[in-house]
Design a protein around this motif. Structure first.
Motif, short mmCIF file in Angstrom:
data_model
loop_
_atom_site.label_atom_id
_atom_site.label_comp_id
_atom_site.label_asym_id
_atom_site.label_seq_id
_atom_site.Cartn_x
_atom_site.Cartn_y
_atom_site.Cartn_z
N LEU A 1 0.83 -1.20 0.00
CA LEU A 1 0.00 0.00 0.00
C LEU A 1 0.87 1.26 0.00
N LEU A 2 1.94 1.25 0.78
CA LEU A 2 2.86 2.40 0.82
C LEU A 2 3.48 2.63 -0.56
N LEU A 3 3.89 1.56 -1.22
CA LEU A 3 4.46 1.69 -2.56
C LEU A 3 3.44 2.20 -3.56
N GLN A 4 2.19 1.73 -3.45
CA GLN A 4 1.14 2.17 -4.37
C GLN A 4 0.83 3.65 -4.19
N ILE A 5 0.75 4.10 -2.94
CA ILE A 5 0.49 5.52 -2.66
C ILE A 5 1.63 6.38 -3.20
N THR A 6 2.85 5.96 -2.94
CA THR A 6 4.02 6.72 -3.40
C THR A 6 4.07 6.77 -4.92
N THR A 7 3.80 5.65 -5.58
CA THR A 7 3.79 5.61 -7.04
C THR A 7 2.72 6.53 -7.60
N PHE A 8 1.53 6.51 -6.98
CA PHE A 8 0.43 7.36 -7.45
C PHE A 8 0.83 8.84 -7.42
N PHE A 9 1.39 9.28 -6.31
CA PHE A 9 1.78 10.70 -6.20
C PHE A 9 2.94 11.04 -7.13
N SER A 10 3.82 10.07 -7.38
CA SER A 10 4.97 10.35 -8.26
C SER A 10 4.54 10.55 -9.70
N LEU A 11 3.39 9.98 -10.08
CA LEU A 11 2.90 10.09 -11.46
C LEU A 11 2.03 11.32 -11.69
N LEU A 12 1.71 12.04 -10.62
CA LEU A 12 0.94 13.27 -10.78
C LEU A 12 1.79 14.34 -11.46
N PRO A 13 1.16 15.25 -12.21
CA PRO A 13 1.94 16.30 -12.89
C PRO A 13 2.76 17.13 -11.90
N PHE A 14 4.00 17.41 -12.28
CA PHE A 14 4.91 18.25 -11.49
C PHE A 14 5.06 17.75 -10.06
N SER A 15 5.17 16.42 -9.91
CA SER A 15 5.38 15.88 -8.57
C SER A 15 6.69 16.42 -7.97
N THR A 16 7.67 16.66 -8.84
CA THR A 16 8.88 17.38 -8.44
C THR A 16 8.95 18.65 -9.27
N TYR A 17 8.94 19.79 -8.60
CA TYR A 17 8.90 21.08 -9.31
C TYR A 17 10.25 21.78 -9.16
N SER A 18 10.85 22.11 -10.30
CA SER A 18 12.14 22.80 -10.28
C SER A 18 11.93 24.27 -9.93
N THR A 19 12.62 24.73 -8.92
CA THR A 19 12.45 26.10 -8.44
C THR A 19 13.55 27.03 -8.90
N GLY A 20 14.62 26.49 -9.45
CA GLY A 20 15.77 27.33 -9.76
C GLY A 20 16.64 27.49 -8.53
N LYS A 21 17.76 28.16 -8.71
CA LYS A 21 18.74 28.30 -7.64
C LYS A 21 18.27 29.32 -6.61
N LEU A 22 18.09 28.84 -5.38
CA LEU A 22 17.76 29.73 -4.26
C LEU A 22 19.08 30.22 -3.67
N SER A 23 19.25 31.53 -3.59
CA SER A 23 20.51 32.07 -3.09
C SER A 23 20.64 31.84 -1.60
N LEU A 24 21.88 31.83 -1.13
CA LEU A 24 22.16 31.66 0.30
C LEU A 24 21.50 32.79 1.10
N GLY A 25 21.58 34.02 0.58
CA GLY A 25 20.98 35.15 1.29
C GLY A 25 19.49 35.00 1.47
N VAL A 26 18.79 34.56 0.40
CA VAL A 26 17.33 34.37 0.49
C VAL A 26 17.00 33.27 1.48
N MET A 27 17.77 32.17 1.45
CA MET A 27 17.52 31.08 2.40
C MET A 27 17.66 31.56 3.84
N LEU A 28 18.70 32.34 4.13
CA LEU A 28 18.90 32.84 5.48
C LEU A 28 17.77 33.78 5.89
N ILE A 29 17.30 34.63 4.97
CA ILE A 29 16.17 35.53 5.27
C ILE A 29 14.92 34.73 5.61
N ILE A 30 14.68 33.64 4.88
CA ILE A 30 13.51 32.80 5.14
C ILE A 30 13.58 32.23 6.55
#
Length: 719
Positions: free
Chosen positions: A458-487
């Motif tokens: 069941l865990l594998l089925q749930i994980t597979t289902f979510f992995s097949l959804l559109p943009f399951s991994t979304y590329s954000t581009g390079k987050l700068s060190l300064g922005v990360m520290l501000i967050i």
């Protein structure tokens, strides 16, 4: 010493360690010159803090505490430099006057678990004792080697075993592409400065007894009960994937959906184990509970290999047990800081260990954010509110670091964690129970493991289902060190300051703006051509105002380790066109992560238009493309004679590095030439120099990027 003062001193040590990675100095400075500069900077910060802190915080600790904090931060900088590994005088890496040494025999002891890499070869760490070259006498040596070896029956080896192995000694490569894995830096952090591509084991002694045998007994019992795929998954959830050879496809699946923490032994597993032990021993005295629980924690930590995240959780668990023993309330935040300080005193290099960083941030989020979130969603029953608050808190505190490190986020991280939490808890408890039975009597462990077949499925089925959804991994581009520290500063202020907490929605909007504005601006304005450093066909990525054209890059290893990391750094989530010279190319490795709108075979291409990007096949062996006013000519196959029948003068010539016809070169007269080759021949260099053509080659310069604003920029800085 009171608690606020202790917190300042502990944080000073951690921040001192972190300061060593915040600023890069000139490569002309040696390491101790850099240390001196950092000491001067920290001294100035300490002096200014001591003088002015009372103006902003009138109840601040005494000045001597701030001075002590500054001294501790300076100690951290020096201590980290002392503990940073460098090759000793007789280190095996000193043999590498060139990049490789063939047919070397090395004797040493295996000091790690035996893992399988993606190519299904054995991989382990070897502590070197001696070596021999051809028929020369054996010489003593030291050092640590990253070893790979064909996975054959005659090459079966075990941790702690002394072996003599024959193979190719090589110098690890530094990253020569943007966002690529820096293999040389990774090995250096582990104290290794060379690798060995093993061919065969010449001699090996009998393996010695070790914890690996207990671990292997548990893993084999679980595999016997439910098969290799689910058995290794169960073992990984129980002991962590660092101790188990989990198939790469399962690892990738869990990473893609934001469930990678399930496969790493962490505080979650320690908390479940500790809660279970305290529950079944509740009728015993506190002293007996303490002894039993402490023993269990030590055994579990040893079985997992004492990874940073587990060690942090065990130390905090011991703190909780001491509080139980003496009937005292333990401050969770202080316990976390103390555990982190103890770990980093023992191994300061773990400050840059991603597992340690994520474990610390996730635990911090659980301690200070979960109560606030539960108050916000108190209209839900506690059974529902608890997992929502835990998943949301852990995600909020780890996502900025993950974006900074991997340039992507798992979009469905929160819902999948909420859904799978009860299931993972059940599997984790069952895994510990079956591991205990498998240790005592393996057939019993196998039978009990079979009960977990359907929860794992069941865990594998749930994980597979979510992995097949559109943009399951979304590329954000390079987050700068300064922005990360501000967050992280904003998150801290929300948690500790009422004024900021009341305006959390405005601060959240500010954080989103910080992240999104650079991404949107880049997509609307960027025009860039990147020639990646590869071993075979040139891989060219053209970006123009949100449109992306990929030329080549379908080979799986190139796609996984070179092309995809670059695309994620650039925040690319769709490729409008992909051109290949290979008739059977499918770009399957790339398209699994980033959709490709259209795939085109170069031999069938006449003209191509994608916004301001145009392309045309001039001859069977010549491909012309243009971005804005920059024209490029790519010689597709250097083995076929070049014959340009029409007049054309490209600004940039791109080829694979063989010698060029002098008359043809003079007829087209490019301003710039880029050779995709590990080593450009002296004849070709002289030929281009005489023609006064600016020349780059990827073996020396790494990836080459062109933008209208900055012109050509090599990725590697060469002295």
């Amino acid at each position: 010493m009171n608690r606020p003062n202790s917190v300042i001193l502990g944080l000073a040590y951690i921040l001192g360690l972190l300061s060593t990675g915040l600023v890069d100095f000139s490569p002309q400075l040696n390491r101790w010159q850099e240390v001196v500069i950092r000491i001067v900077i920290l001294s100035l910060i300490t002096l200014l803090t001591t003088i002015f802190i009372r103006r902003f915080w009138w109840q601040s600790p005494p000045r001597k505490i701030w001075l002590m904090g500054g001294l501790i931060a300076i100690f951290a900088v020096v201590y980290l430099e002392i503990r940073t590994p460098y090759p000793a005088g007789n280190d095996i890496s000193h043999l590498l006057k060139n990049n490789v040494v063939n047919s070397i025999e090395i004797t040493g002891s295996i000091i790690s678990e035996i893992r399988l890499n993606r190519r299904e070869n054995l991989q382990f760490w070897l502590e070197v004792k001696e070596f021999s070259l051809k028929n020369l006498p054996t010489e003593k040596s030291t050092g640590k080697l990253y070893v790979t070896l064909p996975n054959l029956a005659e090459n079966e080896v075990y941790p702690g075993q002394e072996i003599t192995i024959k193979g190719l000694l090589y110098r690890p490569r530094r990253a020569n592409n943007p966002n690529a894995f820096d293999f040389a830096n990774y090995l250096a952090r582990q104290g290794a400065f060379a690798g060995l591509k093993g061919e065969i084991i010449i001699d090996k002694k009998s393996p010695t007894w070790g914890i690996w045998q207990i671990r292997q007994r548990i893993v084999e019992a679980q595999i016997q009960g439910i098969g290799r795929e689910k058995g290794t998954l169960l073992s990984s959830i129980t002991l962590g994937r660092q101790a188990v050879n989990l198939p790469a496809k399962i690892t990738d699946l869990f990473i893609k959906t934001g469930l990678a923490h399930i496969l790493a032994a962490s505080g979650f597993h320690v908390a479940i184990l500790l809660g279970f032990v305290l529950t079944i021993t509740r009728n015993l005295s506190p002293k007996q509970q303490f002894i039993i629980a402490l023993t269990v924690l030590i055994i579990y930590g040893t079985l997992t290999g004492l990874q940073p995240s587990v060690l942090r959780a065990i130390l905090m668990g011991i703190g909780a047990l001491i509080g139980l023993l003496y009937n005292r309330q333990v401050n969770s935040l202080g316990s976390l800081l103390l555990a982190a300080t103890i770990i980093l005193l023992w191994q300061p290099l773990w400050i840059w260990n991603l597992g340690f960083q994520l474990s610390f941030l996730a635990t911090l989020g659980l301690i200070i954010t979960v109560p606030l979130l539960k108050n916000k969603i108190d209209y839900f029953p506690n059974l529902i509110a608890e997992p929502i608050a835990i998943s949301l808190a852990a995600t909020l505190w780890t996502m900025p670091l993950l974006m900074f490190t991997f340039n992507s986020i798992a979009l469905y991280n929160i819902p999948i964690n909420i859904i799978t939490t009860p299931l993972v808890t059940l599997i984790s408890l069952g895994g510990v129970f079956t591991a205990f039975l498998g240790l005592i009597y393996p057939p019993l462990g196998s039978i009990s493991a079979s009960i977990l077949y359907y929860p794992l499925e069941l865990l594998l089925q749930i994980t597979t289902f979510f992995s097949l959804l559109p943009f399951s991994t979304y590329s954000t581009g390079k987050l700068s060190l300064g922005v990360m520290l501000i967050i992280y500063i904003c998150l801290t202020l929300i948690c500790f300051n009422i004024w900021f907490r009341q305006r959390w929605h405005l601060i959240g909007l500010f954080i989103l703006t910080l992240i999104l504005i650079p991404i949107i601006y880049q997509h609307l304005t960027l025009t860039q051509v990147t020639v990646l450093a590869t071993k075979s066909q040139p891989v060219i990525i053209i970006q123009n105002r949100g449109n992306t054209l990929l030329i080549n890059g379908e080979e799986p290893a190139t796609a996984r380790y070179t092309v995809l990391p670059f695309l994620r750094q650039e925040g690319i989530n769709q490729i409008q066109g992909a051109i290949t010279v290979n008739n059977s190319a499918q770009f399957s490795t790339i398209s699994e992560s980033i959709p490709i709108k259209k795939t085109i075979n170069l031999s069938q291409l006449e003209k191509f238009n994608l916004g301001e990007i145009t392309g045309q096949l001039l001859e069977k062996n010549l491909f012309k493309f243009q971005v804005k006013n920059q024209s490029w000519l790519w010689i597709v196959n250097p083995k076929i004679p070049v014959n340009l029948s029409q007049e054309f003068s490209p600004l940039v010539l791109l080829w694979q590095g063989s010698n060029l016809d002098t008359q043809w070169l003079e007829s087209i007269r490019p301003q710039t030439a880029i050779a995709v080759t590990t080593n450009l021949s002296r004849n070709a260099r002289n030929q281009l120099r005489k023609a006064r053509i600016k020349t780059y080659w990827t073996g020396r310069d790494g990836a080459i990027q062109w933008t209208a604003k900055n012109g050509f920029q090599p990725f590697l800085i060469n002295e």
